[in-house]
Design a protein around this motif. Sequence first.
Motif, PDB file in Angstrom:
ATOM      1  N   ALA A   1       8.479   4.607  -5.523  1.00 34.51           N
ATOM      2  CA  ALA A   1       8.627   6.012  -4.892  1.00 34.51           C
ATOM      3  C   ALA A   1       8.716   7.053  -5.778  1.00 34.51           C
ATOM      4  O   ALA A   1       8.519   8.259  -5.278  1.00 34.51           O
ATOM      5  CB  ALA A   1      10.101   5.754  -4.140  1.00 34.51           C
ATOM      6  N   ALA A   2       8.967   6.690  -7.035  1.00 38.78           N
ATOM      7  CA  ALA A   2       8.917   7.844  -8.203  1.00 38.78           C
ATOM      8  C   ALA A   2       7.756   8.565  -8.028  1.00 38.78           C
ATOM      9  O   ALA A   2       7.644   9.961  -8.573  1.00 38.78           O
ATOM     10  CB  ALA A   2       9.122   7.305  -9.588  1.00 38.78           C
TER      11      ALA A   2
ATOM     12  N   ALA B   1       3.388   2.341 -12.006  1.00 34.19           N
ATOM     13  CA  ALA B   1       2.145   2.575 -12.302  1.00 34.19           C
ATOM     14  C   ALA B   1       1.406   2.148 -10.753  1.00 34.19           C
ATOM     15  O   ALA B   1       0.431   3.001 -10.502  1.00 34.19           O
ATOM     16  CB  ALA B   1       1.541   1.502 -12.910  1.00 34.19           C
ATOM     17  N   PHE B   2       1.745   1.403  -9.930  1.00 31.45           N
ATOM     18  CA  PHE B   2       1.291   0.971  -8.755  1.00 31.45           C
ATOM     19  C   PHE B   2       1.457   2.303  -7.725  1.00 31.45           C
ATOM     20  O   PHE B   2       0.664   2.940  -7.049  1.00 31.45           O
ATOM     21  CB  PHE B   2       1.980   0.100  -8.009  1.00 31.45           C
ATOM     22  CG  PHE B   2       1.649  -0.218  -6.429  1.00 31.45           C
ATOM     23  CD1 PHE B   2       0.344  -0.740  -6.109  1.00 31.45           C
ATOM     24  CD2 PHE B   2       2.595  -0.002  -5.425  1.00 31.45           C
ATOM     25  CE1 PHE B   2       0.254  -0.822  -4.741  1.00 31.45           C
ATOM     26  CE2 PHE B   2       2.404  -0.194  -4.304  1.00 31.45           C
ATOM     27  CZ  PHE B   2       0.988  -0.561  -3.739  1.00 31.45           C
ATOM     28  N   GLY B   3       2.645   2.919  -7.805  1.00 37.05           N
ATOM     29  CA  GLY B   3       2.907   4.060  -6.960  1.00 37.05           C
ATOM     30  C   GLY B   3       2.033   5.434  -7.641  1.00 37.05           C
ATOM     31  O   GLY B   3       1.338   6.043  -6.656  1.00 37.05           O
TER      32      GLY B   3
ATOM     33  N   SER C   1       0.757  -1.106  -0.062  1.00 40.21           N
ATOM     34  CA  SER C   1       0.041  -0.064  -0.118  1.00 40.21           C
ATOM     35  C   SER C   1       0.776   1.297   0.049  1.00 40.21           C
ATOM     36  O   SER C   1       2.183   1.292  -0.115  1.00 40.21           O
ATOM     37  CB  SER C   1      -0.813  -0.018   1.297  1.00 40.21           C
ATOM     38  OG  SER C   1       0.088   0.300   2.348  1.00 40.21           O
ATOM     39  N   LEU C   2       0.227   2.376   0.308  1.00 39.49           N
ATOM     40  CA  LEU C   2       0.745   3.722   0.415  1.00 39.49           C
ATOM     41  C   LEU C   2       1.833   3.775   1.218  1.00 39.49           C
ATOM     42  O   LEU C   2       3.132   4.215   1.236  1.00 39.49           O
ATOM     43  CB  LEU C   2       0.058   4.746   0.365  1.00 39.49           C
ATOM     44  CG  LEU C   2       0.470   6.262   0.255  1.00 39.49           C
ATOM     45  CD1 LEU C   2       1.150   6.357  -0.857  1.00 39.49           C
ATOM     46  CD2 LEU C   2      -0.691   7.361   0.652  1.00 39.49           C
ATOM     47  N   ALA C   3       1.547   2.845   2.415  1.00 37.93           N
ATOM     48  CA  ALA C   3       2.747   3.100   3.439  1.00 37.93           C
ATOM     49  C   ALA C   3       4.109   2.311   3.010  1.00 37.93           C
ATOM     50  O   ALA C   3       4.874   3.032   3.577  1.00 37.93           O
ATOM     51  CB  ALA C   3       2.178   2.410   4.732  1.00 37.93           C
ATOM     52  N   ASP C   4       3.950   1.225   2.263  1.00 35.96           N
ATOM     53  CA  ASP C   4       5.240   0.733   1.886  1.00 35.96           C
ATOM     54  C   ASP C   4       6.119   1.676   0.978  1.00 35.96           C
ATOM     55  O   ASP C   4       7.187   1.378   0.856  1.00 35.96           O
ATOM     56  CB  ASP C   4       4.924  -0.585   1.209  1.00 35.96           C
ATOM     57  CG  ASP C   4       3.985  -1.699   2.001  1.00 35.96           C
ATOM     58  OD1 ASP C   4       4.978  -2.383   2.468  1.00 35.96           O
ATOM     59  OD2 ASP C   4       2.965  -1.713   2.070  1.00 35.96           O
ATOM     60  N   ILE C   5       5.273   2.403   0.138  1.00 37.62           N
ATOM     61  CA  ILE C   5       5.956   3.457  -0.780  1.00 37.62           C
ATOM     62  C   ILE C   5       6.794   4.453  -0.156  1.00 37.62           C
ATOM     63  O   ILE C   5       7.613   4.514  -0.266  1.00 37.62           O
ATOM     64  CB  ILE C   5       4.660   3.814  -1.759  1.00 37.62           C
ATOM     65  CG1 ILE C   5       4.277   2.772  -2.711  1.00 37.62           C
ATOM     66  CG2 ILE C   5       5.669   5.036  -2.483  1.00 37.62           C
ATOM     67  CD1 ILE C   5       3.146   3.435  -3.555  1.00 37.62           C
ATOM     68  N   GLN C   6       5.726   4.769   1.146  1.00 34.60           N
ATOM     69  CA  GLN C   6       6.331   5.781   1.856  1.00 34.60           C
ATOM     70  C   GLN C   6       7.873   5.167   2.552  1.00 34.60           C
ATOM     71  O   GLN C   6       8.686   5.970   2.858  1.00 34.60           O
ATOM     72  CB  GLN C   6       5.570   6.387   2.953  1.00 34.60           C
ATOM     73  CG  GLN C   6       5.830   7.510   3.864  1.00 34.60           C
ATOM     74  CD  GLN C   6       6.454   8.637   2.963  1.00 34.60           C
ATOM     75  OE1 GLN C   6       5.292   9.563   1.999  1.00 34.60           O
ATOM     76  NE2 GLN C   6       7.558   9.065   2.830  1.00 34.60           N
ATOM     77  N   ALA C   7       7.572   3.963   2.989  1.00 32.48           N
ATOM     78  CA  ALA C   7       8.717   3.324   3.748  1.00 32.48           C
ATOM     79  C   ALA C   7       9.976   3.342   2.726  1.00 32.48           C
ATOM     80  O   ALA C   7      11.196   3.586   3.193  1.00 32.48           O
ATOM     81  CB  ALA C   7       8.381   1.987   4.076  1.00 32.48           C
TER      82      ALA C   7
END
Length: 877
Positions: free
Chosen positions: A257-258, A295-297, A55-61
Motif C-alpha cells: 500500500a505504500a 516493489a510489487f506495489g 493484483s492492484l485490487a488487493d493493494i487497494q483493499a
Amino acid sequence: MTTVLSSPLSPASQDLRETLRAARPVLWINPLQRLEDPQPVEVGHALGTAARTISLADIQASQDRFDRFAPLLARLFPELAESNGRIESELLETPALAAAVGTGAAGGRMMVKQDHLLPVAGSIKARGGIHEVLEHAEALALRAGLIQPGDDYRLLAEPAARAFFARHSVAVGSTGNLGLSIGVIASALGFQASVHMSSDAKAWKKDRLRQRGVTVVEHEGDYAQAVAQGRAQAQADPLAHFVDDERSLSLLLGYAAAALGLRRQLAEQGVTVDARHPLFVYLPCGVGGAPAGIAFGIRQVLGPHAHCFFAEPTQSPCVLVQMMDGQDGAQGPHPSVYDYGLDNRTEADGLAVPQASLLASAVMRGILGGVFTVEDATLLAHVYRLEQSTGLQVEPSATAGLSGPAWLLGDAAGQRYVDRHGLTGSMHRATHLVWTTGGLFVPPEQYRDFWQQGQALCNEARPSTRTDALRYEAAMTTSTTLSSAIPAPALPELPPAARPGDALADIDTPALLLDLDAFERNLDLLQSRALAAGIALRPHAKAHKCPSVALAQIARGAVGVCCQKVSEALPFIEAGVHDIHISNEIAGPAKARLLAGLAHHAKLSVCADAAEQVGWLAEAAAAAGSTLTVMVEIDIGHGRCGVPDIESAVALARQIAAARGLSFGGLQAYHGTVQHVRSPEERRQIIAAANARIRQTVAALEAAGLPCPTITGGGTGSAEVDFASGVYTELQAGSYAFMDVDYRLNGTSGAEGALQFEHSLFVATRVMSRAAPGHAVLDAGLKSMSLESGLPWVWEVEADEPGQRSSRLLCSGVSDEHCTLEPAEDQTVAALPALGSLVCLVPGHVDPTFNLHDALIGVRRGQVESIWTIDARGLSR
C-alpha cells in the motif's frame, strides 16, 4: 580495511558464487525480469495453497482497510492525530546525497523515502505489521458482532472490544523492527502480544517491547529458529494468531500500500515515471517481505518503468541466493546463506536472515531488477555521511540502499542493465529513490556508537585522490607522544564549519555559503530559457568544481557539464555525471591517455586546435579501446585558443574524422572577453561579428562533407544574445548559478524578460577586530576569495539570511587573512558591525573563489540544509 569511499566493482573473471562465499560486495541482475504492463502475480505455489493471484485490487483493499481504521489509529496514537490516522513518511529530495555518500547519481533526481520516521513503529515495518494486526482484529470483531460494515471503527477502543481482544493473543518472530510494529499495535488494541527473538537481537529493541507490555521470548540460535519455535507455540493455542513474516500475504499487501502514497508524493514533487523518466528504487532486504511488498506495489501502481533493486549485507544475502539457486514452491530448493559458508552476522541486525521468504521470491521472480550486497563497513560509513549531509539519523540496516546508484551506474553489470532496457539516453532524467527503513527509536548512545564507527571508517579510508579527500572534515586521528614517558592526548579533530540543521548565525568562518533558494531560482531561470530557445544547457563546472551543483543542474535538464581540465572531470564522473565536455585543449600525450581511459566511464568530448593534439588523442584512444569526440575550437575574437581561419578548421576536422577512435563532434566557439563588456549594445555588436564567423565556418565544413552536430560556447554574460542567435546548440554558462561582482557590473538590456540572475554565493566572515576606531576587520582575505576582478561587496544579513547589498558598509582593503570594512561616505562608525558579527561578502570572481574552499554550505531560510564538497578543488592538470 575496506575502502568505503570508492564505488563497488563486480567480479570480472571469477564466478559470482565465489564472490558471495568470500563475503565481497556484488551486483546480481535478475535474468527473469519482465518489463511489461503490470500483471497479476501467482503466489499460491509459494504459500502451499490453491492457485492465488494478487493484483492492484488487493493493494487497494489494503489501503481501504487502513482508511477504515484511521479514526481509531488517530485515537490510539497521539502522533497520528495530525495526519488523521494516516501512516505515511515524507519523500525528501536531496541533490547533495549522491556526492555526500560517494555512491554517484548519474544525474537525475536523488530522493529519500523516510520510512525510518514512520509514526507508531519507527520503521518500514509499521505498514505491513500494523496492517496484519488490523486485518485480524477486523475479522474477529465482525464475527463477534462488535462492529458492522460501515461502522466507525473507534468502537474497537471501547471496553467491551478491548476485553474481547484481551482473550486473544498475537505473536511474531522478529529480529526487532517487525516485532516492534506488531507488539505496539497489538497491545494498543488490547491483545496479548509476544515477540520471539534470537538471543543476539538488539537489547534496546527487547527493552522497548517490554516497556509496551509485550512479552519477549528469547531463543538460542538465529532468526529462523526463533520464527520456527514461535510459530509452533502459536499453533498450539486456538486463540493465538501468528504473524508469519515468511508466509504472510497480509503483511506483504500492507507493505504494498505504500506505493499508493508514493505515487501521490511523486506527483506533488513533479516527478514523472515513464520510458523517458525511469524511476530506480533501492530497498534494504532481510527475509524479503517488506521490500517485496513495496516493489510489487510500485510495479502495480507506477508501471514497468519503475525498477526496484534489493540491498543485502554481504554475510546475509538470503534473497540473492534464493533468486539464484532456489525455487519458490514448498518442494523446491530453499538455500541458506550458511550453504555459502557465511555466518549471517551483521551490524544490520534487521537484515540478518539466513533463508528468504518463498512468498517474497515468488512475487519478485519477474519484477525485481537485481540484488546488490553491502559490507558492514560501508553501512556504518553511510550512517555517518547521511547524518552529515542531510541530518537524517538511521540504523545501519537502513542505509543499505545508499550503495544502489553506484552499482547501477558505476559497475559493468549495472551499465548492462541500463543498456538492456534502452535507458542510456534517459539517465539524466532518472529519479533514484533510496528507501530508509529504521532508526527512529534507536537509543542515542547506540546511534552515537554507529556514528562514531562510521566516522572512524571514513577517516581510515585513506584517499588515493583529491576526489576522496576531505568529504566533510579533516581526518586527524593520529596521536603523538611528547616523550617516551609522557603520552600526549590525541590530536583533536577539526570540526566542519557547519552541520545540517545549524543556524546561519552559528557557521564557523570563513566559509563559502550558498543561498539555496536564490541558487535554485537561477538554475530554473536559465534552464527554462534554454528550453524555450531549443538550446541544450551544458553548465561550466570550472565555475564551482562541485559535483553536487552539477547534479542539481542536470536534474533540471542540463545535458551534462563542461570541465576545463581533464583531472577536473574525475570527481564528476565518480559522482555520476556521465556526459562531460573538456572545453580546452590538451597539452601532451599523458592527458590524452587519461582522457581515453575515462572514456570507458563517461561520454567525453575535448577540444583541439592543432594536428599534434589530434595525433595524441587518436593514439591514446586506439590503445585504450575507447572513443573520444573531438571538437575543433575556432577563435571568434577572444584571441586565446582556437584555429585562426576557416581553412585550418576544415583541415583539422578532416584529420579528426579520419582518425581511428575519434569522431568529429562539431565546433567550440567561445568568446571570453565579451562576457565582461559592460555595454549591452557593445556586447551585441561583438557577438554578431563572432556569430558571422561561426556561420561561415559551419558552411565550409558542411560543404566539405563534415556536418557539425554540436556548436558549443557562450556564457553567462552573453546568454541572452546567444539564445536568440540561432547559432549555438549548446550554452556553456557557469557563473549564472551564483553571480559575482564582476558580472553584476555588466549592464542589462533593460528589455522585458531580460535575464536577471541573483547573487546566491557568499563568503561568510566574522568581525575579528574592532580595536581601531574607524574600521572593522573580518577574518577572511585573499586565501578565502579572489580579488583579480575587484574588491568584494558587503551584503546585509537580515533575519539570519543574506538580504541585499549593504548601503552602509564597503570593503576598503584585503590582505592574506584580513578584510577591512569602513562606513560608506554618508555613514558613521556606528554602521560598523560589532565584534563577532556575521558578515557576508559577494566575491569579485566566482571561479577562483570556489577553488579556495573544500565545502559549500547550503542555507535555506536561515538554516543549514546541506554541505556539498568541492571535490575538484585544486585539480588543474
